[in-house]
Motif scaffolding. Structure first.
Motif, PDB file in Angstrom:
ATOM      1  N   VAL A  51       0.846  -1.196   0.000  1.00 10.47           N
ATOM      2  CA  VAL A  51       0.000   0.000   0.000  1.00 10.47           C
ATOM      3  C   VAL A  51       0.878   1.242   0.000  1.00 10.47           C
ATOM      4  O   VAL A  51       1.771   1.388   0.837  1.00 10.47           O
ATOM      5  CB  VAL A  51      -0.925   0.022   1.233  1.00 10.47           C
ATOM      6  N   GLY A  52       0.638   2.141  -0.940  1.00 11.83           N
ATOM      7  CA  GLY A  52       1.301   3.429  -0.957  1.00 11.83           C
ATOM      8  C   GLY A  52       0.318   4.504  -0.502  1.00 11.83           C
ATOM      9  O   GLY A  52      -0.883   4.393  -0.730  1.00 11.83           O
ATOM     10  N   PHE A  53       0.839   5.532   0.147  1.00 13.15           N
ATOM     11  CA  PHE A  53      -0.059   6.599   0.604  1.00 13.15           C
ATOM     12  C   PHE A  53       0.662   7.936   0.566  1.00 13.15           C
ATOM     13  O   PHE A  53       1.884   8.003   0.693  1.00 13.15           O
ATOM     14  CB  PHE A  53      -0.553   6.321   2.030  1.00 13.15           C
ATOM     15  N   MET A  54      -0.102   8.985   0.345  1.00  8.41           N
ATOM     16  CA  MET A  54       0.448  10.336   0.453  1.00  8.41           C
ATOM     17  C   MET A  54       0.281  10.786   1.893  1.00  8.41           C
ATOM     18  O   MET A  54      -0.680  10.429   2.567  1.00  8.41           O
ATOM     19  CB  MET A  54      -0.266  11.275  -0.510  1.00  8.41           C
ATOM     20  N   MET A  55       1.204  11.600   2.377  1.00  9.27           N
ATOM     21  CA  MET A  55       1.247  11.920   3.796  1.00  9.27           C
ATOM     22  C   MET A  55      -0.017  12.615   4.290  1.00  9.27           C
ATOM     23  O   MET A  55      -0.437  12.415   5.426  1.00  9.27           O
ATOM     24  CB  MET A  55       2.475  12.772   4.099  1.00  9.27           C
ATOM     25  N   SER A  56      -0.670  13.404   3.446  1.00 10.48           N
ATOM     26  CA  SER A  56      -1.869  14.102   3.920  1.00 10.48           C
ATOM     27  C   SER A  56      -2.946  13.118   4.363  1.00 10.48           C
ATOM     28  O   SER A  56      -3.735  13.396   5.265  1.00 10.48           O
ATOM     29  CB  SER A  56      -2.422  15.029   2.837  1.00 10.48           C
ATOM     30  N   SER A  57      -2.977  11.917   3.759  1.00  7.82           N
ATOM     31  CA  SER A  57      -3.973  10.927   4.177  1.00  7.82           C
ATOM     32  C   SER A  57      -3.669  10.378   5.564  1.00  7.82           C
ATOM     33  O   SER A  57      -4.556   9.853   6.247  1.00  7.82           O
ATOM     34  CB  SER A  57      -4.046   9.776   3.166  1.00  7.82           C
ATOM     35  N   ALA A  58      -2.417  10.498   6.006  1.00 10.08           N
ATOM     36  CA  ALA A  58      -2.059  10.052   7.350  1.00 10.08           C
ATOM     37  C   ALA A  58      -2.670  10.954   8.411  1.00 10.08           C
ATOM     38  O   ALA A  58      -2.777  10.563   9.575  1.00 10.08           O
ATOM     39  CB  ALA A  58      -0.546  10.005   7.511  1.00 10.08           C
ATOM     40  N   VAL A  95       3.671  -1.238  -6.499  1.00 14.12           N
ATOM     41  CA  VAL A  95       2.733  -1.037  -5.399  1.00 14.12           C
ATOM     42  C   VAL A  95       1.377  -1.547  -5.868  1.00 14.12           C
ATOM     43  O   VAL A  95       1.001  -1.341  -7.031  1.00 14.12           O
ATOM     44  CB  VAL A  95       2.635   0.463  -5.012  1.00 14.12           C
ATOM     45  N   ASP A  96       0.656  -2.233  -4.988  1.00  9.10           N
ATOM     46  CA  ASP A  96      -0.642  -2.788  -5.378  1.00  9.10           C
ATOM     47  C   ASP A  96      -1.738  -1.738  -5.400  1.00  9.10           C
ATOM     48  O   ASP A  96      -2.579  -1.718  -6.307  1.00  9.10           O
ATOM     49  CB  ASP A  96      -1.047  -3.917  -4.408  1.00  9.10           C
ATOM     50  N   VAL A  97      -1.749  -0.900  -4.394  1.00 10.34           N
ATOM     51  CA  VAL A  97      -2.864   0.036  -4.242  1.00 10.34           C
ATOM     52  C   VAL A  97      -2.370   1.288  -3.524  1.00 10.34           C
ATOM     53  O   VAL A  97      -1.423   1.229  -2.730  1.00 10.34           O
ATOM     54  CB  VAL A  97      -4.018  -0.635  -3.459  1.00 10.34           C
ATOM     55  N   GLY A  98      -2.982   2.429  -3.834  1.00  6.27           N
ATOM     56  CA  GLY A  98      -2.577   3.669  -3.197  1.00  6.27           C
ATOM     57  C   GLY A  98      -3.768   4.496  -2.754  1.00  6.27           C
ATOM     58  O   GLY A  98      -4.847   4.422  -3.343  1.00  6.27           O
ATOM     59  N   ILE A  99      -3.566   5.259  -1.687  1.00  8.61           N
ATOM     60  CA  ILE A  99      -4.537   6.273  -1.275  1.00  8.61           C
ATOM     61  C   ILE A  99      -3.936   7.613  -1.654  1.00  8.61           C
ATOM     62  O   ILE A  99      -2.894   8.015  -1.117  1.00  8.61           O
ATOM     63  CB  ILE A  99      -4.823   6.204   0.239  1.00  8.61           C
ATOM     64  N   ILE A 127      -6.476   3.867  -5.629  1.00  8.45           N
ATOM     65  CA  ILE A 127      -6.028   3.707  -7.007  1.00  8.45           C
ATOM     66  C   ILE A 127      -5.272   2.394  -7.150  1.00  8.45           C
ATOM     67  O   ILE A 127      -4.483   2.037  -6.275  1.00  8.45           O
ATOM     68  CB  ILE A 127      -5.090   4.861  -7.426  1.00  8.45           C
ATOM     69  N   TRP A 128      -5.512   1.677  -8.253  1.00  7.38           N
ATOM     70  CA  TRP A 128      -4.749   0.463  -8.526  1.00  7.38           C
ATOM     71  C   TRP A 128      -4.679   0.216 -10.025  1.00  7.38           C
ATOM     72  O   TRP A 128      -5.438   0.792 -10.810  1.00  7.38           O
ATOM     73  CB  TRP A 128      -5.358  -0.749  -7.808  1.00  7.38           C
ATOM     74  N   ASN A 129      -3.746  -0.624 -10.426  1.00 14.13           N
ATOM     75  CA  ASN A 129      -3.565  -0.971 -11.831  1.00 14.13           C
ATOM     76  C   ASN A 129      -4.677  -1.913 -12.286  1.00 14.13           C
ATOM     77  O   ASN A 129      -4.978  -2.900 -11.611  1.00 14.13           O
ATOM     78  CB  ASN A 129      -2.193  -1.641 -12.021  1.00 14.13           C
ATOM     79  N   LYS A 130      -5.272  -1.617 -13.429  1.00 17.82           N
ATOM     80  CA  LYS A 130      -6.366  -2.447 -13.944  1.00 17.82           C
ATOM     81  C   LYS A 130      -5.942  -3.894 -14.149  1.00 17.82           C
ATOM     82  O   LYS A 130      -6.765  -4.816 -14.042  1.00 17.82           O
ATOM     83  CB  LYS A 130      -6.868  -1.891 -15.271  1.00 17.82           C
ATOM     84  N   GLU A 131      -4.665  -4.098 -14.457  1.00 16.98           N
ATOM     85  CA  GLU A 131      -4.182  -5.445 -14.767  1.00 16.98           C
ATOM     86  C   GLU A 131      -3.680  -6.192 -13.532  1.00 16.98           C
ATOM     87  O   GLU A 131      -3.284  -7.349 -13.628  1.00 16.98           O
ATOM     88  CB  GLU A 131      -3.070  -5.366 -15.810  1.00 16.98           C
ATOM     89  N   ASN A 132      -3.689  -5.540 -12.390  1.00 14.74           N
ATOM     90  CA  ASN A 132      -3.232  -6.181 -11.154  1.00 14.74           C
ATOM     91  C   ASN A 132      -4.364  -7.048 -10.608  1.00 14.74           C
ATOM     92  O   ASN A 132      -5.431  -6.551 -10.254  1.00 14.74           O
ATOM     93  CB  ASN A 132      -2.827  -5.125 -10.123  1.00 14.74           C
ATOM     94  N   THR A 133      -4.134  -8.349 -10.537  1.00  9.65           N
ATOM     95  CA  THR A 133      -5.193  -9.293 -10.140  1.00  9.65           C
ATOM     96  C   THR A 133      -5.156  -9.646  -8.656  1.00  9.65           C
ATOM     97  O   THR A 133      -5.863 -10.563  -8.226  1.00  9.65           O
ATOM     98  CB  THR A 133      -5.071 -10.589 -10.962  1.00  9.65           C
ATOM     99  N   ASN A 134      -4.341  -8.949  -7.877  1.00  8.77           N
ATOM    100  CA  ASN A 134      -4.265  -9.233  -6.436  1.00  8.77           C
ATOM    101  C   ASN A 134      -5.655  -9.052  -5.816  1.00  8.77           C
ATOM    102  O   ASN A 134      -6.191  -7.937  -5.789  1.00  8.77           O
ATOM    103  CB  ASN A 134      -3.264  -8.286  -5.773  1.00  8.77           C
ATOM    104  N   PRO A 135      -6.283 -10.115  -5.286  1.00  8.23           N
ATOM    105  CA  PRO A 135      -7.642  -9.994  -4.743  1.00  8.23           C
ATOM    106  C   PRO A 135      -7.730  -9.142  -3.493  1.00  8.23           C
ATOM    107  O   PRO A 135      -8.806  -8.684  -3.117  1.00  8.23           O
ATOM    108  CB  PRO A 135      -8.040 -11.446  -4.456  1.00  8.23           C
ATOM    109  N   CYS A 136      -6.601  -8.909  -2.841  1.00  2.18           N
ATOM    110  CA  CYS A 136      -6.606  -8.077  -1.632  1.00  2.18           C
ATOM    111  C   CYS A 136      -6.899  -6.607  -1.953  1.00  2.18           C
ATOM    112  O   CYS A 136      -7.306  -5.850  -1.058  1.00  2.18           O
ATOM    113  CB  CYS A 136      -5.273  -8.186  -0.904  1.00  2.18           C
ATOM    114  N   ILE A 137      -6.697  -6.214  -3.196  1.00  4.97           N
ATOM    115  CA  ILE A 137      -6.966  -4.829  -3.580  1.00  4.97           C
ATOM    116  C   ILE A 137      -8.428  -4.485  -3.340  1.00  4.97           C
ATOM    117  O   ILE A 137      -8.764  -3.441  -2.776  1.00  4.97           O
ATOM    118  CB  ILE A 137      -6.589  -4.592  -5.054  1.00  4.97           C
TER     119      ILE A 137
END
Length: 304
Positions: A96-103, A142-146, A271-281
């Motif tokens: 998981v990636g995040f921008m600091m403002s979301s923290a 990265v699988d998913v980002g806020i 946000i995540w990549n359309k082709e990323n099949t990780n079910p945890c997303i």
């Protein structure tokens, strides 16, 4: 070669200590069952059952083999559960990636709720600036980002969590510090501290467009990559800034935050990549949206 069915046959006989009853439970006739057990004993090079007495008994080797096959079947069940869980996003790994403002806003609650709901997911979090986070999501580093919604979402999928207004952050001694709310036009003569467009083009353009709609283009004298750095620099008297509302959580003694009249909204999304099949997303995205709804519900209750 020993097959899983041989182990099933053996365990059924071991648990019933009767070839006839075991054959009934296995839905086969007794002679083939007897032959399969004999073949298993030949393969193992050891007698598993003592047939010398009226009632068959497990030999010492048979007892050890039964104990070991118990572990085999436990491991098999665990493997089946893991496959099922990973296919539904209940276990696995998630970057998981995040921008600091979301923290300062949603990230702590999302990570707590997600970890509690999916304890078997190995979640790793990394702070990013928005443009680099979008790039690493596209590259599946990265699988998913806020983050703020990127300009180009052609390779990405997204789910908006919330939209928050921009507000003005001023030095505490600023001439407008005593007002309840201000118009951006009142800041036309002030120097601005801003995030560079290369780092967060959506937020940068939102600020510029809002100011231009109020009759001026902000005079940017200083740029910083992180929103909290911008707030700190404003507190040092180096200018004013427009930042997302979540930055109020910094609670600096050197700054004041003022609502903007007709403030523009900046969208924060998963946000995540359309082709990323990780079910945890999907489970993470659903958790983020649900957590935000609960946070809003609590805020509305407090305001009543």
């Amino acid at each position: 070669m020993i097959e899983l069915r041989h182990l099933t046959y053996f365990r059924t006989v071991a648990e019933t200590l009767h070839f006839g009853r075991a054959a009934e439970l296995l839905h086969i006739s007794q002679p083939p069952l007897t032959r399969q057990i004999a073949a298993l004993e030949r393969e193992l090079g050891a007698q598993l059952f003592d047939r010398s007495k009226r009632a068959i008994q497990l030999t010492s080797a048979g007892k050890y083999f039964y104990r070991d096959t118990t572990e085999i079947f436990k491991a098999l069940e665990r493997a089946k559960r893991n496959v099922s869980s990973s296919s539904t996003g209940k276990s696995g790994a998630l970057k998981v990636g995040f921008m600091m403002s979301s923290a300062y806003n949603i990230l702590p609650s999302v990570t707590r709720h997600y970890s509690a709901a999916y304890p078997e997911v190995d979640m790793r979090l990394t702070e990013y600036v928005p443009n680099l986070l979008a790039t690493d999501i596209e590259d599946e580093k990265v699988d998913v980002g806020i983050m703020y919604r990127p300009e180009d979402c052609s390779r990405l999928d997204s789910h908006t969590i919330y939209a928050e207004p921009l507000l003005a952050v001023l030095p505490r001694e600023h001439r407008l510090a005593g007002k309840e709310a201000i118009s951006a036009a009142e800041l036309a003569e002030d120097p601005f501290v801003s995030i560079p467009r290369t780092i967060a083009p959506v937020v940068f353009d939102l600020i510029i467009n809002h100011c231009q709609s109020r009759g001026f283009r902000p005079r940017i004298v200083l740029e910083a990559n992180l929103q909290q750095t911008i707030v700190n620099l404003v507190g040092e008297g180096l200018g004013v800034a427009l930042v997302p509302t979540s930055m109020q959580a910094m609670h600096l003694d050197t700054t004041v935050f003022k609502p903007l009249i007709d403030a523009p909204l900046v969208e924060v999304a998963v946000i995540w990549n359309k082709e990323n099949t990780n079910p945890c997303i999907r489970t993470f995205a659903d958790t983020a949206v649900e957590v935000w709804r609960k946070m809003q519900s609590v805020d509305q209750t407090k305001s009543l």
